[in-house]
Design a protein around this motif. Sequence first.
Motif, PDB file in Angstrom:
ATOM      1  N   MET A 135      48.338  11.263  23.199  1.00  0.00           N
ATOM      2  CA  MET A 135      48.483  12.235  22.115  1.00  0.00           C
ATOM      3  C   MET A 135      48.295  11.576  20.748  1.00  0.00           C
ATOM      4  N   GLY A 136      48.477  10.235  20.705  1.00  0.00           N
ATOM      5  CA  GLY A 136      48.257   9.513  19.463  1.00  0.00           C
ATOM      6  C   GLY A 136      46.842   9.627  18.934  1.00  0.00           C
ATOM      7  N   TYR A 137      45.904  10.096  19.770  1.00  0.00           N
ATOM      8  CA  TYR A 137      44.528  10.302  19.313  1.00  0.00           C
ATOM      9  C   TYR A 137      44.497  11.195  18.070  1.00  0.00           C
ATOM     10  N   TYR A 138      45.396  12.166  17.998  1.00  0.00           N
ATOM     11  CA  TYR A 138      45.369  13.138  16.900  1.00  0.00           C
ATOM     12  C   TYR A 138      46.100  12.646  15.661  1.00  0.00           C
ATOM     13  N   GLY A 139      46.950  11.611  15.802  1.00  0.00           N
ATOM     14  CA  GLY A 139      47.747  11.166  14.680  1.00  0.00           C
ATOM     15  C   GLY A 139      48.756  12.219  14.261  1.00  0.00           C
ATOM     16  N   ASP A 140      49.302  12.065  13.071  1.00  0.00           N
ATOM     17  CA  ASP A 140      50.315  12.996  12.568  1.00  0.00           C
ATOM     18  C   ASP A 140      49.649  14.315  12.183  1.00  0.00           C
ATOM     19  N   GLN A 141      50.044  15.397  12.861  1.00  0.00           N
ATOM     20  CA  GLN A 141      49.435  16.704  12.618  1.00  0.00           C
ATOM     21  C   GLN A 141      50.403  17.710  12.000  1.00  0.00           C
ATOM     22  N   GLY A 142      51.632  17.282  11.699  1.00  0.00           N
ATOM     23  CA  GLY A 142      52.585  18.211  11.108  1.00  0.00           C
ATOM     24  C   GLY A 142      52.811  19.420  11.989  1.00  0.00           C
ATOM     25  N   ASP A 143      52.675  20.624  11.404  1.00  0.00           N
ATOM     26  CA  ASP A 143      52.897  21.861  12.155  1.00  0.00           C
ATOM     27  C   ASP A 143      51.605  22.466  12.713  1.00  0.00           C
ATOM     28  N   THR A 144      50.482  21.787  12.546  1.00  0.00           N
ATOM     29  CA  THR A 144      49.205  22.316  13.018  1.00  0.00           C
ATOM     30  C   THR A 144      49.188  22.409  14.541  1.00  0.00           C
ATOM     31  N   ARG A 145      48.759  23.556  15.062  1.00  0.00           N
ATOM     32  CA  ARG A 145      48.605  23.688  16.506  1.00  0.00           C
ATOM     33  C   ARG A 145      47.343  22.939  16.923  1.00  0.00           C
ATOM     34  N   VAL A 146      47.505  22.025  17.869  1.00  0.00           N
ATOM     35  CA  VAL A 146      46.445  21.067  18.178  1.00  0.00           C
ATOM     36  C   VAL A 146      45.794  21.379  19.517  1.00  0.00           C
ATOM     37  N   SER A 147      44.472  21.588  19.481  1.00  0.00           N
ATOM     38  CA  SER A 147      43.663  21.698  20.701  1.00  0.00           C
ATOM     39  C   SER A 147      42.787  20.462  20.791  1.00  0.00           C
ATOM     40  N   ASP A 159      39.845  20.218  20.093  1.00  0.00           N
ATOM     41  CA  ASP A 159      38.856  20.216  19.018  1.00  0.00           C
ATOM     42  C   ASP A 159      39.449  19.900  17.651  1.00  0.00           C
ATOM     43  N   THR A 160      40.753  19.690  17.561  1.00  0.00           N
ATOM     44  CA  THR A 160      41.402  19.450  16.275  1.00  0.00           C
ATOM     45  C   THR A 160      41.000  18.085  15.711  1.00  0.00           C
ATOM     46  N   PRO A 161      40.556  18.027  14.450  1.00  0.00           N
ATOM     47  CA  PRO A 161      40.193  16.730  13.854  1.00  0.00           C
ATOM     48  C   PRO A 161      41.418  15.821  13.767  1.00  0.00           C
ATOM     49  N   PRO A 162      41.261  14.534  14.065  1.00  0.00           N
ATOM     50  CA  PRO A 162      42.405  13.618  14.037  1.00  0.00           C
ATOM     51  C   PRO A 162      42.791  13.190  12.637  1.00  0.00           C
ATOM     52  N   HIS A 163      44.030  12.733  12.503  1.00  0.00           N
ATOM     53  CA  HIS A 163      44.499  12.092  11.280  1.00  0.00           C
ATOM     54  C   HIS A 163      44.313  10.590  11.464  1.00  0.00           C
ATOM     55  N   ASP A 164      43.661   9.941  10.499  1.00  0.00           N
ATOM     56  CA  ASP A 164      43.316   8.533  10.651  1.00  0.00           C
ATOM     57  C   ASP A 164      44.537   7.640  10.451  1.00  0.00           C
ATOM     58  N   GLU A 165      44.953   6.977  11.519  1.00  0.00           N
ATOM     59  CA  GLU A 165      46.051   6.014  11.499  1.00  0.00           C
ATOM     60  C   GLU A 165      45.873   5.114  12.718  1.00  0.00           C
ATOM     61  N   PHE A 166      46.749   4.114  12.892  1.00  0.00           N
ATOM     62  CA  PHE A 166      46.529   3.141  13.956  1.00  0.00           C
ATOM     63  C   PHE A 166      46.478   3.788  15.339  1.00  0.00           C
ATOM     64  N   ALA A 167      47.409   4.694  15.635  1.00  0.00           N
ATOM     65  CA  ALA A 167      47.430   5.303  16.969  1.00  0.00           C
ATOM     66  C   ALA A 167      46.118   6.018  17.263  1.00  0.00           C
ATOM     67  N   HIS A 168      45.569   6.703  16.259  1.00  0.00           N
ATOM     68  CA  HIS A 168      44.275   7.366  16.469  1.00  0.00           C
ATOM     69  C   HIS A 168      43.173   6.347  16.714  1.00  0.00           C
ATOM     70  N   ARG A 169      43.116   5.307  15.889  1.00  0.00           N
ATOM     71  CA  ARG A 169      42.039   4.323  16.040  1.00  0.00           C
ATOM     72  C   ARG A 169      42.113   3.624  17.389  1.00  0.00           C
ATOM     73  N   LEU A 170      43.330   3.360  17.869  1.00  0.00           N
ATOM     74  CA  LEU A 170      43.507   2.772  19.194  1.00  0.00           C
ATOM     75  C   LEU A 170      42.916   3.677  20.272  1.00  0.00           C
ATOM     76  N   CYS A 171      43.312   4.953  20.250  1.00  0.00           N
ATOM     77  CA  CYS A 171      42.826   5.893  21.267  1.00  0.00           C
ATOM     78  C   CYS A 171      41.331   6.148  21.138  1.00  0.00           C
ATOM     79  N   GLU A 172      40.847   6.188  19.903  1.00  0.00           N
ATOM     80  CA  GLU A 172      39.418   6.457  19.692  1.00  0.00           C
ATOM     81  C   GLU A 172      38.568   5.339  20.271  1.00  0.00           C
ATOM     82  N   GLN A 173      38.981   4.085  20.081  1.00  0.00           N
ATOM     83  CA  GLN A 173      38.235   2.967  20.664  1.00  0.00           C
ATOM     84  C   GLN A 173      38.295   3.010  22.183  1.00  0.00           C
ATOM     85  N   TRP A 174      39.441   3.316  22.716  1.00  0.00           N
ATOM     86  CA  TRP A 174      39.655   3.421  24.162  1.00  0.00           C
ATOM     87  C   TRP A 174      38.727   4.483  24.760  1.00  0.00           C
TER      88      TRP A 174
END
Length: 301
Positions: free
Chosen positions: A117-129, A131-146
Amino acid sequence: MRILVTGGTGFVGRPLCRRLVEAGHELLVVSRDPAKARDLLPADTAVADSVMAFAESQPEAIINLAGESIAGKRWSDEQKRRLVDSRVDITRALVNLCGQLAEAGAAPKVMISGSAMGYYGDQGDTRVSEDTPPHDEFAHRLCEQWEREAQAAEAHGVRVVRVRTGLVLEKNGGTLAKMLTPFKLGLGGPFGSGRQFMPWIHRDDMVALLEFLLEREDLSGPFNASAPHPVTNAEFTSTLAKHLHRPAFMAVPSFVLKAGLGEMANLLLTGADMRPVRLEDAGFSFAYPTLDQALTAILSR
């Protein structure tokens, strides 16, 4: 099918391997400690310490669950590299195996590769599918490379599925096991504001959806592996406390978590209202769609 599994002795891997054997599949498991793995896995499981050791076995499917625990140690620069390398290196080796087998006309039909789920990063209250654009942070970059490493297997004719997993719940491991003792002592409570979302999934549903994605030849791409009813951290803690008949008022302030964990505190203080849109659209049915149902099943055992 002959199925190559990485992470087969882990929290999700062990029950998954049992289920695959029950379904009649032949298991090939990669482990850093083959002797220990053989004691933990079903009889007749073939175990080796490298991916390429199974080249002659010609696996027909791959399930890639390997990776060092993201919450195991404070995130120093060195630990961040370890977290990335533990995922990327073995995934790259699996893709190389797919290429070698493809040259022999025996490419695996599918590779199901873990993400989070870290692929999306911090999404606040946004409902995430998915197709939701990720928030750029370490957890996202880790999952994106993976995920990017896994996606490369498509060039060899392999169907690639990327599974973005929420918190997997069961009594004997994962996040819930760490929470039970303080909650039973009446020391549980929310982290920070408690408003951050905690996507979760019962481990039985996690195993079932991996088997579902293995069998559905028409499915590829990213899938959110979480129950259809995510909750906030405050809702999670209050529901757990109710099931344990304990209070849940010992909130942990954000500054305490940040002081103790540094950047890793983001795992506890942020989240995503992640929904399994593509799984449900594909017809997958959750045995435990609500947290109340999941905790009732887990804590009654």
